[in-house]
Design a protein around this motif. Structure first.
Motif, PDB file in Angstrom:
ATOM      1  N   VAL A 194       5.276   0.954  -0.248  1.00 23.37           N
ATOM      2  CA  VAL A 194       5.529   2.263  -0.513  1.00 23.37           C
ATOM      3  C   VAL A 194       4.371   3.157  -0.054  1.00 23.37           C
ATOM      4  CG1 VAL A 194       5.571   2.423  -2.984  1.00 23.37           C
ATOM      5  CG2 VAL A 194       6.919   4.044  -1.787  1.00 23.37           C
ATOM      6  N   GLY A 236       3.215   7.440  -0.087  1.00 21.85           N
ATOM      7  CA  GLY A 236       3.149   8.644  -0.277  1.00 21.85           C
ATOM      8  C   GLY A 236       2.943   9.498   1.040  1.00 21.85           C
ATOM      9  N   ALA A 237       1.683  10.319   0.813  1.00 22.92           N
ATOM     10  CA  ALA A 237       1.146  11.202   1.761  1.00 22.92           C
ATOM     11  C   ALA A 237       0.261  10.592   2.682  1.00 22.92           C
ATOM     12  CB  ALA A 237       0.681  12.462   1.079  1.00 22.92           C
ATOM     13  N   GLY A 238      -0.115   9.578   2.319  1.00 22.62           N
ATOM     14  CA  GLY A 238      -1.108   8.698   3.047  1.00 22.62           C
ATOM     15  C   GLY A 238      -2.763   9.272   3.014  1.00 22.62           C
ATOM     16  N   THR A 239      -3.006   9.975   1.687  1.00 23.80           N
ATOM     17  CA  THR A 239      -4.253  10.342   1.682  1.00 23.80           C
ATOM     18  C   THR A 239      -5.249   9.514   0.886  1.00 23.80           C
ATOM     19  OG1 THR A 239      -3.930  11.445  -0.494  1.00 23.80           O
ATOM     20  CG2 THR A 239      -3.522  12.827   1.541  1.00 23.80           C
ATOM     21  N   GLY A 240      -4.679   8.331   0.488  1.00 25.97           N
ATOM     22  CA  GLY A 240      -5.538   7.582  -0.069  1.00 25.97           C
ATOM     23  C   GLY A 240      -6.664   7.082   0.548  1.00 25.97           C
ATOM     24  N   SER A 268      -4.662   1.469   0.405  1.00 25.22           N
ATOM     25  CA  SER A 268      -3.639   0.995  -0.597  1.00 25.22           C
ATOM     26  C   SER A 268      -2.160   0.929   0.035  1.00 25.22           C
ATOM     27  CB  SER A 268      -3.681   1.724  -1.920  1.00 25.22           C
ATOM     28  OG  SER A 268      -4.766   2.080  -2.219  1.00 25.22           O
ATOM     29  N   THR A 323       9.394  10.887  -6.555  1.00 19.93           N
ATOM     30  CA  THR A 323       8.085  10.711  -6.177  1.00 19.93           C
ATOM     31  C   THR A 323       7.586  10.972  -4.852  1.00 19.93           C
ATOM     32  OG1 THR A 323       8.915   8.250  -5.840  1.00 19.93           O
ATOM     33  CG2 THR A 323       7.696   8.674  -8.009  1.00 19.93           C
ATOM     34  N   SER A 349      -8.912  16.322  -5.746  1.00 20.05           N
ATOM     35  CA  SER A 349      -9.569  17.467  -4.860  1.00 20.05           C
ATOM     36  C   SER A 349      -8.867  17.572  -3.450  1.00 20.05           C
ATOM     37  CB  SER A 349     -10.873  17.082  -4.400  1.00 20.05           C
ATOM     38  OG  SER A 349     -11.652  16.685  -5.508  1.00 20.05           O
ATOM     39  N   SER A 406       1.243  13.305  -2.598  1.00 11.16           N
ATOM     40  CA  SER A 406       2.606  13.039  -3.186  1.00 11.16           C
ATOM     41  C   SER A 406       2.445  12.827  -4.686  1.00 11.16           C
ATOM     42  CB  SER A 406       3.452  11.975  -2.459  1.00 11.16           C
ATOM     43  OG  SER A 406       3.061  10.789  -2.798  1.00 11.16           O
ATOM     44  N   GLY A 461       2.000   8.913  -4.748  1.00 14.48           N
ATOM     45  CA  GLY A 461       0.682   8.462  -4.714  1.00 14.48           C
ATOM     46  C   GLY A 461      -0.034   8.854  -5.586  1.00 14.48           C
ATOM     47  N   ASN A 494      -1.922   5.441  -7.688  1.00 19.80           N
ATOM     48  CA  ASN A 494      -3.293   5.331  -7.980  1.00 19.80           C
ATOM     49  C   ASN A 494      -3.902   5.810  -9.152  1.00 19.80           C
ATOM     50  OD1 ASN A 494      -3.622   4.576  -5.233  1.00 19.80           O
ATOM     51  ND2 ASN A 494      -4.503   6.454  -4.323  1.00 19.80           N
ATOM     52  N   SER A 498      -4.314   8.548 -10.191  1.00 22.01           N
ATOM     53  CA  SER A 498      -5.068   9.858  -9.454  1.00 22.01           C
ATOM     54  C   SER A 498      -5.712  10.714 -10.928  1.00 22.01           C
ATOM     55  CB  SER A 498      -4.666  10.721  -8.708  1.00 22.01           C
ATOM     56  OG  SER A 498      -4.181   9.914  -7.569  1.00 22.01           O
ATOM     57  N   SER A 499      -6.805  11.390 -10.592  1.00 17.32           N
ATOM     58  CA  SER A 499      -7.174  12.375 -11.487  1.00 17.32           C
ATOM     59  C   SER A 499      -8.099  13.447 -10.531  1.00 17.32           C
ATOM     60  CB  SER A 499      -8.033  11.652 -12.624  1.00 17.32           C
ATOM     61  OG  SER A 499      -9.110  10.684 -12.067  1.00 17.32           O
ATOM     62  N   ILE A 516       8.390   3.349  -7.303  1.00 16.11           N
ATOM     63  CA  ILE A 516       8.750   4.355  -8.440  1.00 16.11           C
ATOM     64  C   ILE A 516       9.703   5.522  -7.712  1.00 16.11           C
ATOM     65  CG2 ILE A 516       7.720   5.827 -10.135  1.00 16.11           C
ATOM     66  CD1 ILE A 516       5.072   4.700 -10.054  1.00 16.11           C
ATOM     67  N   GLU A 568     -10.719   6.440  -9.735  1.00 18.50           N
ATOM     68  CA  GLU A 568      -9.414   7.168  -9.364  1.00 18.50           C
ATOM     69  C   GLU A 568      -8.851   6.819  -8.135  1.00 18.50           C
ATOM     70  OE1 GLU A 568     -10.865  11.362  -9.649  1.00 18.50           O
ATOM     71  OE2 GLU A 568     -11.615  11.467  -7.662  1.00 18.50           O
TER      72      GLU A 568
HETATM   73  C1  FAD Z   1     -10.325  14.717   0.887  1.00 22.50           C
HETATM   74  C2  FAD Z   1      -9.812  13.985  -0.292  1.00 22.50           C
HETATM   75  C3  FAD Z   1      -9.847  14.064  -1.762  1.00 22.50           C
HETATM   76  C4  FAD Z   1      -9.585  13.212  -2.633  1.00 22.50           C
HETATM   77  N1  FAD Z   1      -9.770  13.900  -4.002  1.00 22.50           N
HETATM   78  C5  FAD Z   1      -9.154  12.849  -4.867  1.00 22.50           C
HETATM   79  C6  FAD Z   1      -9.300  13.159  -6.247  1.00 22.50           C
HETATM   80  O1  FAD Z   1     -10.274  14.231  -6.415  1.00 22.50           O
HETATM   81  N2  FAD Z   1      -8.889  12.605  -7.205  1.00 22.50           N
HETATM   82  C7  FAD Z   1      -8.102  11.434  -6.987  1.00 22.50           C
HETATM   83  O2  FAD Z   1      -7.613  10.621  -7.616  1.00 22.50           O
HETATM   84  N3  FAD Z   1      -8.033  10.804  -5.778  1.00 22.50           N
HETATM   85  C8  FAD Z   1      -8.383  11.828  -4.670  1.00 22.50           C
HETATM   86  N4  FAD Z   1      -8.100  11.349  -3.266  1.00 22.50           N
HETATM   87  C9  FAD Z   1      -7.340  10.382  -2.942  1.00 22.50           C
HETATM   88  C10 FAD Z   1      -5.959  10.357  -2.734  1.00 22.50           C
HETATM   89  O3  FAD Z   1      -5.654  11.767  -2.027  1.00 22.50           O
HETATM   90  C11 FAD Z   1      -5.198  10.402  -4.211  1.00 22.50           C
HETATM   91  O4  FAD Z   1      -5.259   9.171  -4.942  1.00 22.50           O
HETATM   92  C12 FAD Z   1      -3.739  10.920  -3.802  1.00 22.50           C
HETATM   93  O5  FAD Z   1      -3.089  10.757  -5.096  1.00 22.50           O
HETATM   94  C13 FAD Z   1      -3.043   9.689  -3.070  1.00 22.50           C
HETATM   95  O6  FAD Z   1      -1.576  10.352  -2.840  1.00 22.50           O
HETATM   96  P1  FAD Z   1      -0.743   9.998  -1.653  1.00 22.50           P
HETATM   97  O7  FAD Z   1       0.537  10.606  -1.817  1.00 22.50           O
HETATM   98  O8  FAD Z   1      -1.696  10.550  -0.591  1.00 22.50           O
HETATM   99  O9  FAD Z   1      -0.885   8.477  -1.854  1.00 22.50           O
HETATM  100  P2  FAD Z   1      -0.818   7.323  -0.463  1.00 22.50           P
HETATM  101  O10 FAD Z   1      -2.073   7.217  -0.057  1.00 22.50           O
HETATM  102  O11 FAD Z   1       0.387   7.319   0.303  1.00 22.50           O
HETATM  103  O12 FAD Z   1      -0.640   5.909  -1.581  1.00 22.50           O
HETATM  104  C14 FAD Z   1      -1.432   5.517  -2.573  1.00 22.50           C
HETATM  105  C15 FAD Z   1      -0.943   4.397  -3.449  1.00 22.50           C
HETATM  106  O13 FAD Z   1       0.056   4.742  -4.184  1.00 22.50           O
HETATM  107  C16 FAD Z   1       1.164   3.718  -3.854  1.00 22.50           C
HETATM  108  N5  FAD Z   1       2.471   4.664  -4.141  1.00 22.50           N
HETATM  109  C17 FAD Z   1       3.148   5.803  -3.311  1.00 22.50           C
HETATM  110  N6  FAD Z   1       4.071   6.302  -3.654  1.00 22.50           N
HETATM  111  C18 FAD Z   1       4.461   5.430  -4.535  1.00 22.50           C
HETATM  112  C19 FAD Z   1       5.639   5.337  -5.361  1.00 22.50           C
HETATM  113  N7  FAD Z   1       6.664   6.044  -5.063  1.00 22.50           N
HETATM  114  N8  FAD Z   1       5.761   4.076  -6.248  1.00 22.50           N
HETATM  115  C20 FAD Z   1       4.837   3.224  -6.244  1.00 22.50           C
HETATM  116  N9  FAD Z   1       3.699   3.388  -5.642  1.00 22.50           N
HETATM  117  C21 FAD Z   1       3.453   4.447  -4.782  1.00 22.50           C
HETATM  118  C22 FAD Z   1       1.234   3.328  -2.483  1.00 22.50           C
HETATM  119  O14 FAD Z   1       1.762   2.026  -2.281  1.00 22.50           O
HETATM  120  C23 FAD Z   1      -0.534   3.193  -2.428  1.00 22.50           C
HETATM  121  O15 FAD Z   1      -0.829   2.040  -2.983  1.00 22.50           O
HETATM  122  C24 FAD Z   1      -8.670  12.198  -2.304  1.00 22.50           C
HETATM  123  C25 FAD Z   1      -8.584  11.956  -0.895  1.00 22.50           C
HETATM  124  C26 FAD Z   1      -8.942  12.606   0.018  1.00 22.50           C
HETATM  125  C27 FAD Z   1      -8.607  12.441   1.497  1.00 22.50           C
END
Ligand code: FAD
Length: 482
Positions: free
Chosen positions: A65, A67-71, A75, A102, A125, A131, A134, A138, A140-141, A227, A427
């Protein structure tokens, strides 16, 4: 592959895409990795999610799965089916909770909450772009996690589909919660890092009672369940905030000062080095090496007095309006962008050791470890991060493109971090960069329990295989353009 696509297209009510452009788009995220998936499913409803898992299981492929692919560690990348939950974007608010699909983008949630003068505390940040899925995936924090905790501390309930295609709500489901308690009862918490934020492995240390059972899914990077929705805790906006920007002529001095500042109950203590502050339109002392951003959101007057007594740097800004405070937080939140901008493309090393944290009392030592690595491998580094949590983000700069050295560097860095009771990722998660180091982080016995947890929710290893539970080394595999 044709058979898989036909089967999915027959059953799925949402969209199924297998065209090259789609597969390319979903083959990368914000990490340095690239993995081309077979097919992308954008489910219309939960039945589509269940059917996708069932078909994947039958056809012996995987479901990952996204989300927004910002990981930042790959992952959300894999070679099987990618599931994009963008249609699951509902947001419902009451006084103390948000029930959120989600696929909802954090910026949409923030906007709705702002109208009610509320907020969801974890604030990565990346800001509005990630999303909710995401963030849950992760654990996140962000800057304010110092006071309010990570995602795992701010969620009350989760509904997900496991690797058997079964819909589960935790902690509501007593049977599964009880089973999970049994599986995790012998976990050795002493082997867990002694830090305030941790996104590595499965957070079995957080499962104290049945009420906590949902926390095992948070930070599991889509390896235990997809989720669908979550019940998030929301808070009222603080009446007032104050942000101090403090400059230091030595990184060690700033890192040591963090330990004292943390005792004054700030809502955030963040660190940036020269690369970031060189981008800020403000005059700093010539000898300045770094800045701390120190924020309070209660007891403002008392906190200011306390801070002034113990500060060893120089306060260069005292910001009191929301507009000014937001402007300065944007500088801090742009650190990753500023760092990439300042390193020539050919000198960038994939960000694989970018997210360790140590117990705050050892924060100055973290910089010693980094200096040791830089000296040994002739690298330079740009550093910024969540200082109050002992968590720094590192961008390494080097002329050399030797993948073997990158793996060695990471192994040595993580060894030293673990020795100090730290985490290899505070995080951003394990993903392709760090999953192979989880056993080192938690020890063999705990890792066996992680395996049992995976086996309980996903016995056929359909969900995001190769992440968290793996015997393969992926840190230097599939790096794009390297
Ligand atoms: C410039 C920049 C700054 C950042 N700063 C921070 C920061 O301060 N703190 C921080 O924690 N992170 C930070 N990040 C990392 C990232 O952005 C975060 O962890 C963010 O929350 C990931 O969200 P996403 O939607 O892009 O997830 P994705 O990258 O799409 O996915 C992340 C993980 O979550 C899983 N996932 C997604 N959706 C679901 C779902 N529905 N059910 C189960 N699993 C799911 C995916 O399989 C993957 O393993 C940063 C990234 C960038 C590029």
């Amino acid at each position: 592959m044709e058979k898989l696509i036909t089967k999915l297209k027959d059953v799925i009510q949402g969209n199924v895409f297998s065209e090259k452009e789609f597969r390319e788009f979903y083959s990368v995220d914000s990490s340095s990795y690239k993995l081309i998936p077979k097919v992308i499913v954008i489910p219309k409803n939960e039945k589509d999610v269940i059917n996708t898992i069932k078909i994947a299981k039958k056809m012996k492929t995987s479901v990952t799965v996204r989300g927004a692919g910002t990981g930042l560690v790959g992952s959300a990348l894999n070679t099987g089916i990618i599931l994009d939950l963008k249609n699951f974007d509902s947001i419902r608010l009451n006084n103390s909770h948000a029930i959120v699909g989600t696929g909802a983008i954090k910026g949409m949630l923030d906007k709705k909450l702002a109208k009610e003068k509320k907020f969801f505390p974890p604030n990565p940040s990346i800001g509005s772009f990630c999303s909710v899925g995401g963030m849950l995936g992760n654990n996140s924090s962000g800057s304010r996690s110092l006071k309010y905790g990570s995602v795992i501390d701010n969620v009350e309930e989760i509904t997900f589909i496991d690797g058997n295609g079964k819909k589960i709500t935790l902690p509501k489901n007593n049977k599964i919660s009880n089973n999970l308690i049994k599986i995790t009862e012998s976990i050795d918490c002493k082997k867990f890092p002694n830090v305030t934020k941790n996104s590595s492995g499965y957070r079995a240390d957080k499962i104290k009672t049945i009420k906590d059972s949902h926390k095992i899914i948070i930070g599991s990077e889509g390896t235990l369940g997809i989720i669908l929705s979550a019940k998030l805790k929301i808070l009222s906006n603080p009446k007032k905030r104050i942000l101090f920007v403090v400059e230091y002529d030595s990184i060690t001095k700033a890192a040591t000062n963090c330990i004292e500042i943390n005792k004054t109950n700030p809502s955030a203590i963040e660190f940036v080095d020269k690369t970031t502050f060189d981008q800020i339109n403000c005059k700093f002392e010539k000898q300045s090496k770094c800045l701390l951003f120190v924020e309070y959101d209660e007891n403002i007057k008392t906190s200011e007095k306390l801070l002034k007594k113990l500060i060893t740097g120089k306060i260069v800004k005292k910001l009191q309006t929301e507009k000014e405070i937001s402007k300065w937080w944007r500088y801090r939140d742009s650190s990753l962008h500023y760092s990439l901008k300042s390193i020539k493309k050919e000198k960038r090393i994939p960000h694989l050791i970018e997210d360790a944290a140590v117990p705050l009392k050892y924060f100055p030592k973290l910089f010693e470890i980094l200096n040791k690595i830089n000296k040994k491998y002739k690298t330079k580094s740009i550093v910024y991060g969540h200082a109050g949590n002992g968590n720094v983000h590192v961008r390494l700069i080097s002329d050399r493109k030797n993948l073997g050295i990158i793996k060695k560097m990471a192994t040595e860095y993580f060894d030293d971090i673990i020795k100090l009771g730290g985490t290899i990722t505070a995080e951003h998660g394990d993903g392709l960069a760090r999953s192979e180091f989880i056993k080192k982080q938690y020890g063999t016995a705990n890792y066996q329990i992680f395996r049992k947890i995976k086996n309980y929710f996903d016995p056929a290893n359909v969900l995001n295989p190769g992440k968290i539970i793996t015997s393969k080394s992926t840190i230097i595999q599939n790096l794009e353009n390297f």
